[in-house]
Design a protein around this motif. Structure first.
Motif, PDB file in Angstrom:
ATOM      1  N   CYS A 245       2.593  -8.910  -2.376  1.00 47.37           N
ATOM      2  CA  CYS A 245       3.481  -7.763  -2.500  1.00 47.37           C
ATOM      3  C   CYS A 245       2.776  -6.490  -2.012  1.00 47.37           C
ATOM      4  CB  CYS A 245       3.852  -7.616  -3.968  1.00 47.37           C
ATOM      5  SG  CYS A 245       5.110  -6.395  -4.232  1.00 47.37           S
ATOM      6  N   PRO A 246       3.435  -5.647  -1.215  1.00 50.46           N
ATOM      7  CA  PRO A 246       2.791  -4.398  -0.787  1.00 50.46           C
ATOM      8  C   PRO A 246       2.597  -3.447  -1.965  1.00 50.46           C
ATOM      9  CG  PRO A 246       5.091  -4.418  -0.115  1.00 50.46           C
ATOM     10  CD  PRO A 246       4.808  -5.764  -0.700  1.00 50.46           C
ATOM     11  N   LYS A 247       1.609  -2.566  -1.846  1.00 53.59           N
ATOM     12  CA  LYS A 247       1.321  -1.594  -2.911  1.00 53.59           C
ATOM     13  C   LYS A 247       1.220  -0.201  -2.295  1.00 53.59           C
ATOM     14  CE  LYS A 247      -1.375  -4.478  -6.124  1.00 53.59           C
ATOM     15  NZ  LYS A 247      -1.085  -5.791  -5.536  1.00 53.59           N
ATOM     16  N   SER A 248       1.398   0.805  -3.141  1.00 51.36           N
ATOM     17  CA  SER A 248       1.219   2.180  -2.660  1.00 51.36           C
ATOM     18  C   SER A 248       0.129   2.860  -3.473  1.00 51.36           C
ATOM     19  CB  SER A 248       2.527   2.971  -2.787  1.00 51.36           C
ATOM     20  OG  SER A 248       2.897   3.076  -4.142  1.00 51.36           O
ATOM     21  N   SER A 249      -0.532   3.842  -2.863  1.00 51.56           N
ATOM     22  CA  SER A 249      -1.535   4.629  -3.597  1.00 51.56           C
ATOM     23  C   SER A 249      -1.236   6.100  -3.377  1.00 51.56           C
ATOM     24  CB  SER A 249      -2.946   4.299  -3.112  1.00 51.56           C
ATOM     25  OG  SER A 249      -3.025   4.456  -1.705  1.00 51.56           O
TER      26      SER A 249
END
Length: 280
Positions: A60-64
């Motif tokens: 799953c992609p993640k954001s920061s």
């Protein structure tokens, strides 16, 4: 006499093309991670390429969120007043970063009118608030009054969305406020909204078309003085869906203005291919 102002938003906020070259508007990029690769949500973001990478990646992609320093640097401007709009603090650390950046700015450079607004929304919800700040700054309202009006506007703003795919939100723990998400089969599409910045389920329908119609109904039904407001719709790679939602809403209510935009990075990551977000 209008004050000199700068509008800053994290990159979940979409601005129309005409503001991209305007130095009074700045987006602070979040980072997106897909299968170990970091993609910055800035001017270099390529939506088509990003969606292909997400589709091909088993994780799953993640954001920061941006660092407080990034915000602090953006606050260093000739403008006497800075308005900052972030993703809901229930969904991202961006608001806390912007607030910390403000504290760092004051410690290093002294006083300045900086207002950090937790949008309690995302995407075009941030755009709505940014546009109001511009309007009131241009009208020459005092800083404190604009801040109060923005909070009141935010608290009465409605956010709705229908997504083809909820997996990114689910896997990143953004649906924790929803007790029983009945989208157990792929054909059932929930109609979602926001309550004080938390994602809630408003209803559901079989198939995306019926879900979009249900969302349009909810928008029209809950609209208060829509003739004074702008209807804003962001879509992830599905302009026809956005257009049909606009038509369905305008068949029921009159609005002051309509703005349709394509999602940038963060919104594309969470909305996924085919998602539609509406604010009024």
């Amino acid at each position: 006499m209008s004050m000199s102002y700068k509008i800053i938003a994290d990159s979940c906020c979409e601005f129309p093309e005409k503001y991209r070259e305007d130095s009074r508007f700045e987006r602070i990029a979040l980072g997106l991670e897909v299968g170990g690769e970091l993609i910055m949500d800035d001017e270099s973001f390529d939506q088509g390429q990003f969606l292909r990478k997400v589709a091909a990646c088993p994780e799953c992609p993640k954001s920061s969120c941006p660092s407080p320093d990034k915000f602090k640097e953006a606050y260093r401007t000739e403008a006497e007043t800075v308005f900052v709009f972030t993703l809901s603090s229930k969904l991202s650390g961006s608001y806390n970063s912007a607030e910390l950046g403000k504290k760092l700015y004051h410690e290093e450079f002294g006083e300045k009118n900086i207002f950090v607004c937790d949008s309690h929304s995302a995407s075009c919800g941030e755009t709505q608030l940014a546009f109001r700040a511009v309007q009131w700054a241009e009208e020459g309202l005092p800083f404190e009054e604009i801040c109060q009006k923005l909070i009141a506007y935010r608290d009465n703003m409605h956010t709705y969305f229908v997504l083809d795919n909820l997996e990114t939100l689910r896997k990143n723990g953004r649906l924790s406020g929803i007790k029983a998400l009945v989208a157990s089969t792929l054909s059932i599409k929930p109609v979602m909204g926001a309550d004080a910045g938390e994602i809630i389920q408003l209803g559901q329908a079989v198939g995306i078309k019926k879900a979009l119609a249900k969302m349009a109904e909810a928008v029209a039904k809950e609209a208060v003085h829509p003739e004074e407001k702008a209807l804003m719709i962001t879509h992830c790679n599905c302009p026809d869906r956005a257009e049909s939602v606009k038509e369905m809403i305008l068949a029921k209510i009159k609005v002051k203005d309509v703005l349709i935009m394509d999602t940038k990075g963060v919104s594309s990551m969470y909305a996924n291919d085919g998602g539609v977000i509406v604010t009024l």
